[in-house]
Design a protein around this motif. Structure first.
Motif, PDB file in Angstrom:
ATOM      1  N   ARG A  80       0.934  -1.221   0.047  1.00 30.53           N
ATOM      2  CA  ARG A  80       0.126   0.083  -0.083  1.00 30.53           C
ATOM      3  C   ARG A  80       1.022   1.151   0.043  1.00 30.53           C
ATOM      4  NH1 ARG A  80      -2.795   3.146   3.792  1.00 30.53           N
ATOM      5  NH2 ARG A  80      -2.077   2.009   5.621  1.00 30.53           N
ATOM      6  N   ILE A  81       0.640   2.135  -0.923  1.00 32.22           N
ATOM      7  CA  ILE A  81       1.580   3.326  -1.131  1.00 32.22           C
ATOM      8  C   ILE A  81       0.476   4.533  -0.891  1.00 32.22           C
ATOM      9  CG2 ILE A  81       3.197   4.452  -2.631  1.00 32.22           C
ATOM     10  CD1 ILE A  81       3.571   1.842  -4.141  1.00 32.22           C
ATOM     11  N   PRO A  82       0.844   5.080   0.189  1.00 33.98           N
ATOM     12  CA  PRO A  82      -0.145   6.381   0.277  1.00 33.98           C
ATOM     13  C   PRO A  82       0.402   7.598  -0.793  1.00 33.98           C
ATOM     14  CG  PRO A  82       0.868   5.828   2.453  1.00 33.98           C
ATOM     15  CD  PRO A  82       1.520   4.547   1.312  1.00 33.98           C
ATOM     16  N   ARG A  83      -0.643   8.080  -1.038  1.00 37.15           N
ATOM     17  CA  ARG A  83      -0.306   9.104  -1.984  1.00 37.15           C
ATOM     18  C   ARG A  83       0.343  10.546  -1.601  1.00 37.15           C
ATOM     19  NH1 ARG A  83      -2.453   9.914  -7.087  1.00 37.15           N
ATOM     20  NH2 ARG A  83      -2.376  11.961  -7.953  1.00 37.15           N
ATOM     21  N   THR A  84       1.128  11.292  -1.949  1.00 38.50           N
ATOM     22  CA  THR A  84       1.813  12.187  -1.584  1.00 38.50           C
ATOM     23  C   THR A  84       1.850  13.609  -2.374  1.00 38.50           C
ATOM     24  OG1 THR A  84       4.006  11.998  -2.766  1.00 38.50           O
ATOM     25  CG2 THR A  84       3.788  10.484  -0.637  1.00 38.50           C
ATOM     26  N   ASP A  85       2.279  14.633  -2.075  1.00 38.03           N
ATOM     27  CA  ASP A  85       2.100  15.871  -2.603  1.00 38.03           C
ATOM     28  C   ASP A  85       3.684  16.023  -3.560  1.00 38.03           C
ATOM     29  OD1 ASP A  85       3.779  16.259  -0.800  1.00 38.03           O
ATOM     30  OD2 ASP A  85       2.633  18.153  -0.139  1.00 38.03           O
ATOM     31  N   GLU A 107      -2.517  19.041 -14.945  1.00 41.04           N
ATOM     32  CA  GLU A 107      -3.705  19.195 -15.330  1.00 41.04           C
ATOM     33  C   GLU A 107      -4.618  18.071 -15.062  1.00 41.04           C
ATOM     34  OE1 GLU A 107      -3.025  20.158 -19.527  1.00 41.04           O
ATOM     35  OE2 GLU A 107      -2.474  22.302 -19.096  1.00 41.04           O
ATOM     36  N   GLY A 108      -4.174  16.977 -14.548  1.00 44.36           N
ATOM     37  CA  GLY A 108      -4.971  15.557 -14.264  1.00 44.36           C
ATOM     38  C   GLY A 108      -4.880  14.730 -15.381  1.00 44.36           C
ATOM     39  N   ARG A 109      -4.253  15.235 -16.573  1.00 45.21           N
ATOM     40  CA  ARG A 109      -4.594  14.292 -17.531  1.00 45.21           C
ATOM     41  C   ARG A 109      -3.308  13.113 -17.839  1.00 45.21           C
ATOM     42  NH1 ARG A 109      -4.156  17.529 -22.883  1.00 45.21           N
ATOM     43  NH2 ARG A 109      -2.844  18.925 -21.844  1.00 45.21           N
ATOM     44  N   ALA A 110      -2.619  12.987 -16.865  1.00 43.48           N
ATOM     45  CA  ALA A 110      -1.577  11.975 -16.715  1.00 43.48           C
ATOM     46  C   ALA A 110      -1.476  11.745 -15.361  1.00 43.48           C
ATOM     47  CB  ALA A 110      -0.102  12.637 -17.213  1.00 43.48           C
ATOM     48  N   ALA A 111      -1.294  10.292 -15.162  1.00 42.39           N
ATOM     49  CA  ALA A 111      -1.315   9.789 -13.821  1.00 42.39           C
ATOM     50  C   ALA A 111      -0.251   9.909 -12.820  1.00 42.39           C
ATOM     51  CB  ALA A 111      -1.530   8.069 -13.966  1.00 42.39           C
ATOM     52  N   GLY A 112       0.886  10.216 -13.488  1.00 45.82           N
ATOM     53  CA  GLY A 112       2.237  10.232 -12.818  1.00 45.82           C
ATOM     54  C   GLY A 112       2.567   8.946 -12.187  1.00 45.82           C
ATOM     55  N   ASN A 113       3.699   8.995 -11.175  1.00 52.04           N
ATOM     56  CA  ASN A 113       4.299   7.758 -10.542  1.00 52.04           C
ATOM     57  C   ASN A 113       3.565   7.383  -9.459  1.00 52.04           C
ATOM     58  OD1 ASN A 113       6.933   8.855 -12.452  1.00 52.04           O
ATOM     59  ND2 ASN A 113       6.137   6.673 -12.863  1.00 52.04           N
ATOM     60  N   HIS A 114       2.496   7.897  -8.911  1.00 53.80           N
ATOM     61  CA  HIS A 114       2.025   7.622  -7.528  1.00 53.80           C
ATOM     62  C   HIS A 114       1.499   6.005  -7.687  1.00 53.80           C
ATOM     63  CE1 HIS A 114       1.987  11.884  -5.835  1.00 53.80           C
ATOM     64  NE2 HIS A 114       1.232  12.209  -6.917  1.00 53.80           N
ATOM     65  N   GLY A 115       2.057   5.200  -6.794  1.00 54.10           N
ATOM     66  CA  GLY A 115       1.737   3.836  -6.705  1.00 54.10           C
ATOM     67  C   GLY A 115       2.681   3.134  -7.395  1.00 54.10           C
ATOM     68  N   ASP A 116       3.761   3.687  -8.290  1.00 55.44           N
ATOM     69  CA  ASP A 116       4.729   2.960  -9.105  1.00 55.44           C
ATOM     70  C   ASP A 116       5.980   2.741  -7.926  1.00 55.44           C
ATOM     71  OD1 ASP A 116       2.853   3.018 -11.050  1.00 55.44           O
ATOM     72  OD2 ASP A 116       4.157   4.682 -11.800  1.00 55.44           O
ATOM     73  N   ALA A 132      15.024  12.323  -9.068  1.00 52.72           N
ATOM     74  CA  ALA A 132      14.721  12.496 -10.347  1.00 52.72           C
ATOM     75  C   ALA A 132      13.426  12.115 -10.859  1.00 52.72           C
ATOM     76  CB  ALA A 132      15.745  11.449 -11.021  1.00 52.72           C
ATOM     77  N   HIS A 133      12.761  11.510  -9.892  1.00 57.30           N
ATOM     78  CA  HIS A 133      11.349  11.169 -10.091  1.00 57.30           C
ATOM     79  C   HIS A 133      10.691  10.893  -8.579  1.00 57.30           C
ATOM     80  CE1 HIS A 133      11.654  10.048 -14.192  1.00 57.30           C
ATOM     81  NE2 HIS A 133      13.084   9.714 -13.986  1.00 57.30           N
ATOM     82  N   PRO A 134      10.362  11.965  -7.918  1.00 56.84           N
ATOM     83  CA  PRO A 134      10.010  12.042  -6.495  1.00 56.84           C
ATOM     84  C   PRO A 134       8.773  11.133  -6.117  1.00 56.84           C
ATOM     85  CG  PRO A 134      10.653  14.247  -7.399  1.00 56.84           C
ATOM     86  CD  PRO A 134      10.527  13.349  -8.413  1.00 56.84           C
ATOM     87  N   GLN A 135       8.030  10.853  -7.358  1.00 57.23           N
ATOM     88  CA  GLN A 135       6.581  10.229  -7.118  1.00 57.23           C
ATOM     89  C   GLN A 135       7.042   8.537  -6.971  1.00 57.23           C
ATOM     90  OE1 GLN A 135       3.779  11.411  -9.700  1.00 57.23           O
ATOM     91  NE2 GLN A 135       3.446  13.506  -8.946  1.00 57.23           N
ATOM     92  N   LEU A 136       7.894   8.217  -7.562  1.00 54.33           N
ATOM     93  CA  LEU A 136       8.414   6.543  -7.264  1.00 54.33           C
ATOM     94  C   LEU A 136       8.615   6.195  -6.038  1.00 54.33           C
ATOM     95  CD1 LEU A 136      10.860   6.093 -10.488  1.00 54.33           C
ATOM     96  CD2 LEU A 136       8.390   5.241 -10.240  1.00 54.33           C
ATOM     97  N   THR A 137       8.192   4.986  -5.473  1.00 51.85           N
ATOM     98  CA  THR A 137       8.553   4.487  -4.201  1.00 51.85           C
ATOM     99  C   THR A 137       9.594   3.367  -4.454  1.00 51.85           C
ATOM    100  OG1 THR A 137       6.135   4.699  -3.483  1.00 51.85           O
ATOM    101  CG2 THR A 137       7.485   3.208  -2.404  1.00 51.85           C
ATOM    102  N   PRO A 254      -4.949   8.622 -15.831  1.00 54.04           N
ATOM    103  CA  PRO A 254      -5.131   7.919 -14.756  1.00 54.04           C
ATOM    104  C   PRO A 254      -6.052   6.623 -15.202  1.00 54.04           C
ATOM    105  CG  PRO A 254      -5.349  10.085 -14.244  1.00 54.04           C
ATOM    106  CD  PRO A 254      -5.095  10.094 -15.617  1.00 54.04           C
ATOM    107  N   GLU A 255      -6.978   6.662 -16.057  1.00 49.33           N
ATOM    108  CA  GLU A 255      -8.061   5.744 -16.224  1.00 49.33           C
ATOM    109  C   GLU A 255      -7.423   4.561 -16.925  1.00 49.33           C
ATOM    110  OE1 GLU A 255      -9.840   9.391 -15.784  1.00 49.33           O
ATOM    111  OE2 GLU A 255      -8.359   8.938 -17.239  1.00 49.33           O
ATOM    112  N   THR A 256      -6.616   5.289 -18.130  1.00 50.02           N
ATOM    113  CA  THR A 256      -5.655   4.131 -18.966  1.00 50.02           C
ATOM    114  C   THR A 256      -4.946   3.283 -18.174  1.00 50.02           C
ATOM    115  OG1 THR A 256      -5.989   5.498 -20.805  1.00 50.02           O
ATOM    116  CG2 THR A 256      -4.419   3.731 -20.805  1.00 50.02           C
TER     117      THR A 256
END
Length: 579
Positions: A80-85, A107-116, A132-137, A254-256
């Motif tokens: 489980r990977i909590p979402r961050t800012d 703009e919310g049109r790409a999911a980013g790396n939250h959860g990756d 380099a990719h702060p959203q990666l866990t 996000p949907e894809t």
């Protein structure tokens, strides 16, 4: 030699190629570390164990939290990977692709790396920087698992229930079994099974080709597969590829992205985006060529702008399906006559995504019928299929579709000489690769792949027999000076066979030229002996002789001796019983 027909197989996860070395080394330092491959090293948690929770950008894998709920009882890490800012990219990244990705995420049109997840498997030797990719866990392993070396080398026995990219800038750099991690993964027992499981789970690892895709020895990978990415070069050559994978994962809507992970299509779609967007690949037919599906990808071919744009343009409705292949029938051969070596097979592996064969037999021609009928589009549409020769001699590689939609095809191969890797005239390839592309709408899928590896270290001579049918004339198994044959796949043999045929072209047997004289075999592979002649061959010819009073043809076995730390060798043994 005959063509045997079998039922369709959707899963044939078969390997068995020999002993596996136990040492891996960082490409830069040469330090050797034993790599754990046995899941029994762990005391797995019972089914139903709760997920491990990431903290401060790190997921620490703990022995007690793993269960055996993974495919085939494999160790599963629920997370489980909590979402961050955290931002999707470091502020210092300012190229066109970075600016576009940053805007899409904002703009919310790409999911980013939250959860990756990001898994470095070389202990920091070539790590993707966290900034380099702060959203990666980032995945870390507790001390006991590190001691068991489950954090090092090729992706190990642990599988995760989250999207994952990873790398290991390591290789086996010494001894007769030297190889890259990618080649190791394809030649170890059960390797294809584990790779396919990772593929469905949405895991994509990067390994340098280190000496396995170079002018010196050519392309040494035994098969083309979609299971990982190989970088051209050695240490640190994998970094551009990791950067590209992280940005592709982030660029999906996000949907894809949710759809791809749930449908087990994430890795196959990432591979399609990555290869379709390479700089040299232009247009649909460019993607359907060997240029897009090389064994190793140079970093300078990566086009981040194209990759981000294509990934973001995909929707659940436009994602192509994963091609699923099965062999319906193929030319069969028999050990002891067509090729030699107890326990060897011409099947390297079968998975729904890729099929691999080794051309061991002396046959001048072989055929197989392959089906893509198990391919399913989740929107219920019927894809069209395109079959393409990705590498090999097109004049000696024929594809015959067997229905209007291309769901089944007959592939016929004639023995052929090495050819340059597409786009690399300085690297020779001993493989024939065929890609099966599923098309729905504007996008072709990552192809299902069919590979046949030819043992080009052998010197074969074929002639034309009666009625124009090609037939074997001679076959020299001795390794040429300076040559290379993968000892995991090809045991050494120090002889040359000269074949005998009757006037009608039927095989009568062969004469084996060795350093101690000539041995004669009949068409069934039995040794022809003569009590009036001294035929003691239990010396330098590697032949065991149980008795010197045999008369008539004698059954023999070609035993594979596997000395510890040495190259496997073929030894001729009289009799059909065990050693």
């Amino acid at each position: 030699m005959h063509l045997s027909v079998t039922r369709r197989r959707l899963l044939r996860l078969l390997v068995g190629t020999g002993l596996v070395p136990a040492l891996v080394s960082p490409l830069a330092s040469g330090t050797a570390l034993a790599q754990a491959t046995d899941p029994d090293l762990l005391d797995a948690a019972p089914p139903g164990t709760g997920p491990m929770v990431a903290e401060d950008g790190t997921l620490t894998v703990r022995r007690a939290a793993l269960s055996r709920d993974g495919p085939g009882g494999r160790l599963l890490a629920r997370v489980r990977i909590p979402r961050t800012d955290a931002p999707v990219l470091d502020e210092a990244a300012n190229g066109t692709a970075a600016r576009r990705l940053r805007r899409l995420v904002h703009e919310g049109r790409a999911a980013g790396n939250h959860g990756d997840l990001y898994e470095n498997r070389d202990r920091g030797h070539s790590r993707l920087p966290a900034a380099a990719h702060p959203q990666l866990t980032h995945v870390a392993y507790e001390a006991g698992m590190r001691e068991a070396r489950l954090d090092y080398g090729v992706a190990g026995p642990v599988i995760f229930d989250a999207p994952l990219i990873g790398n290991s800038s390591t290789a086996m750099t010494s001894g007769p079994f030297w190889r890259s991690q990618g080649r190791f993964a394809l030649t170890r027992p059960n390797g294809a099974d584990l790779l396919y499981q990772n593929y469905l789970a949405g895991h994509v690892h990067v390994y340098p080709e280190h000496r396995d895709h170079d002018p010196e020895n050519g392309d040494l990978f035994p098969a083309a597969t979609p299971f990982f990415v190989v970088s051209q070069g050695s240490s640190y050559s994998d970094r551009p590829h990791m950067e590209a994978l992280a940005m592709i994962f982030a660029a999906f809507t996000p949907e894809t992205k949710e759809f791809l992970h749930d449908a087990q299509l994430l890795a196959s779609t990432v591979q399609m985006v990555f290869r379709r967007s390479l700089d040299p690949v232009r247009g649909r037919e460019g993607y359907r060529s060997g240029l897009a599906h090389s064994s190793a990808i140079p970093g300078d071919q990566i086009n981040l702008v194209r990759m981000v744009g294509l990934a973001n343009a995909l929707t659940p409705e436009t994602v192509p399906p994963m091609v699923r292949l099965a062999v319906l029938s193929e030319t069969r051969s028999h050990e002891g006559v067509d090729y030699f070596g107890d326990g060897l097979d011409e099947r390297l592996f079968d998975t729904p995504a890729t099929i691999a064969r080794i051309w061991r037999s002396f046959a001048a021609r072989r055929s197989m019928v392959v089906s893509a009928e198990a391919t399913r589009d989740l929107q219920g549409r019927s894809p069209d299929f395109a079959w393409r020769v990705l590498r090999g001699d097109p004049a000696r590689t024929r594809i015959e579709p067997l229905d209007a939609s291309g769901r089944r095809a007959r592939i016929t191969l004639d023995w052929q000489n090495p050819r340059p890797v597409p786009g690399r005239s300085d690297i020779a390839s001993n493989r024939v690769d065929i890609g099966v592309f599923a098309r729905i709408g504007d996008h072709d899928s990552m192809p299902g792949l069919i590979s046949v590896l030819l043992p080009q270290h052998e010197t074969r001579r074929y002639t034309t027999g009666p009625e124009g049918v090609p037939r074997i004339e001679s076959r020299d198994f001795r390794l040429p000076e300076g040559g290379y044959a993968d000892p995991m796949l090809f045991p050494r043999a120090d002889w040359r066979d000269v074949y005998r045929h009757d006037p009608a072209g039927r095989l009568m047997g062969w004469d084996r030229e060795t350093s101690d004289g000539t041995l004669r075999f009949d068409a069934a592979g039995r040794l022809i002996t003569d009590t009036d002649t001294d035929t003691d061959t239990d010396t330098d010819t590697d032949t065991d002789t149980d008795t010197d009073t045999d008369t008539g043809p004698v059954p023999v076995r070609h035993v594979i001796d596997r000395p510890e730390g040495g190259v496997p060798r073929l030894r001729l043994r009289k009799g059909s019983g065990p050693d």
